[in-house]
Structure formats: structure tokens, C-alpha cells
Design a protein around this motif. Structure first.
Motif, short mmCIF file in Angstrom:
data_model
loop_
_atom_site.label_atom_id
_atom_site.label_comp_id
_atom_site.label_asym_id
_atom_site.label_seq_id
_atom_site.Cartn_x
_atom_site.Cartn_y
_atom_site.Cartn_z
N TYR A 260 0.83 -1.20 0.00
CA TYR A 260 0.00 0.00 0.00
C TYR A 260 0.87 1.25 0.00
O TYR A 260 2.05 1.20 0.30
N CYS B 38 -0.06 8.19 0.82
CA CYS B 38 -1.43 8.57 0.45
C CYS B 38 -2.27 8.63 1.73
O CYS B 38 -2.51 7.60 2.36
N ASP C 214 -7.72 4.20 5.16
CA ASP C 214 -8.35 2.93 4.79
C ASP C 214 -7.72 1.77 5.54
O ASP C 214 -8.41 0.86 5.99
N ARG C 215 -6.40 1.80 5.67
CA ARG C 215 -5.71 0.74 6.41
C ARG C 215 -6.17 0.72 7.86
O ARG C 215 -6.47 -0.34 8.42
N LEU D 190 -4.33 -1.73 -5.70
CA LEU D 190 -3.87 -2.49 -4.54
C LEU D 190 -3.32 -3.83 -5.00
O LEU D 190 -3.89 -4.48 -5.89
N CYS E 81 -5.17 6.24 1.81
CA CYS E 81 -4.74 4.84 1.94
C CYS E 81 -4.43 4.50 3.40
O CYS E 81 -4.75 3.42 3.88
#
Length: 127
Positions: free
Chosen positions: A16, A20, A26-27, A67, A23
Motif C-alpha cells: 500500500y 497517500c 483505509d488501512r 492495490l 490509503c
């Protein structure tokens, strides 16, 4: 070679973009939803890792745009397939993991995902 987590379960490496902000968010959300199952995942920041990505057969430019994961058997999966595999490891997300790869849904999600990522990368001057 199979990678094994502390609990003895197979592990998935997630490639990933830590540079970002979305990102990273999201993680964090994924790890919260995964709970204890988050131990099944190892996170690899692709930033400035072109050589390491190529050694695994991942094009660094594609790694920015979609991804990628490496499963416990060393097989690389990308885009919606990668998301699906990850989600299927988390009971709460399993139905979504099945849904996103259905024949009528997968290409539509893929299209919008790529548009969103390309727009973000263009705004950041990385595309």
C-alpha cells in the motif's frame, strides 16, 4: 514458502501507498474492522520501493494505481481480487468480499476505483 503469523494462520502481505492519506485511513479502518484478524496481514509501504516491488513481479507504476497483495503461497493478486481476498478473511467484511467480485459488479467498481485513484495521483503530481 508459506508465511505464518504468530497465531499460526497464513499471512497476507498488503502493498500500500503510505504517502497517500486516504490509503493510511483505509488501512486503519480495515485493521479496526478486522480486530484480532488484523494479525493475518503484514503491510508493506511501496514508497521508494521500486526494486523490491519488481523482485516480487509487481510493476511500481501499477502498484501506485491498484492495490496488490501477496497471499500465503506467494501469489500476487491485484485490484478488486486483492480487496476481495482481504475482505474474505474478516467475518464482518466477508459478504462484501464476495459481492465486489461478481461478474456484473467487478468491472464497474474497477472502473470507478481507477478513475478515483488516477484523479488523486494527478492532483498530487504523481501521475
Amino acid at each position: 514458502m508459506t508465511k505464518v503469523s504468530v497465531a499460526g494462520r497464513a499471512q497476507i502481505t498488503v502493498f500500500y501507498d503510505q504517502s497517500c492519506p486516504s490509503c493510511v485511513k483505509d488501512r486503519a479502518l480495515f485493521e479496526r474492522l478486522a480486530g484480532q484478524r488484523s494479525a493475518l496481514f503484514s503491510w508493506f509501504d511501496i514508497t521508494s520501493q521500486d526494486q523490491a516491488l519488481r523482485q516480487r513481479g509487481i510493476d511500481p507504476f501499477k502498484a501506485l494505481r491498484e492495490l496488490h497483495i501477496e497471499d500465503a503461497h506467494g501469489v500476487i493478486h491485484s485490484e478488486m481480487d486483492a480487496y476481495s481476498i482481504m475482505m474474505k478473511q474478516v467475518p464482518l467484511l466477508m459478504p462484501l468480499g464476495v459481492l465486489i467480485c461478481l461478474p456484473g459488479i467487478k468491472p464497474v467498481l474497477s472502473y470507478f476505483y481507477r478513475r478515483m485513484v488516477d484523479k488523486r495521483l494527478a492532483c498530487e503530481g504523481r501521475l
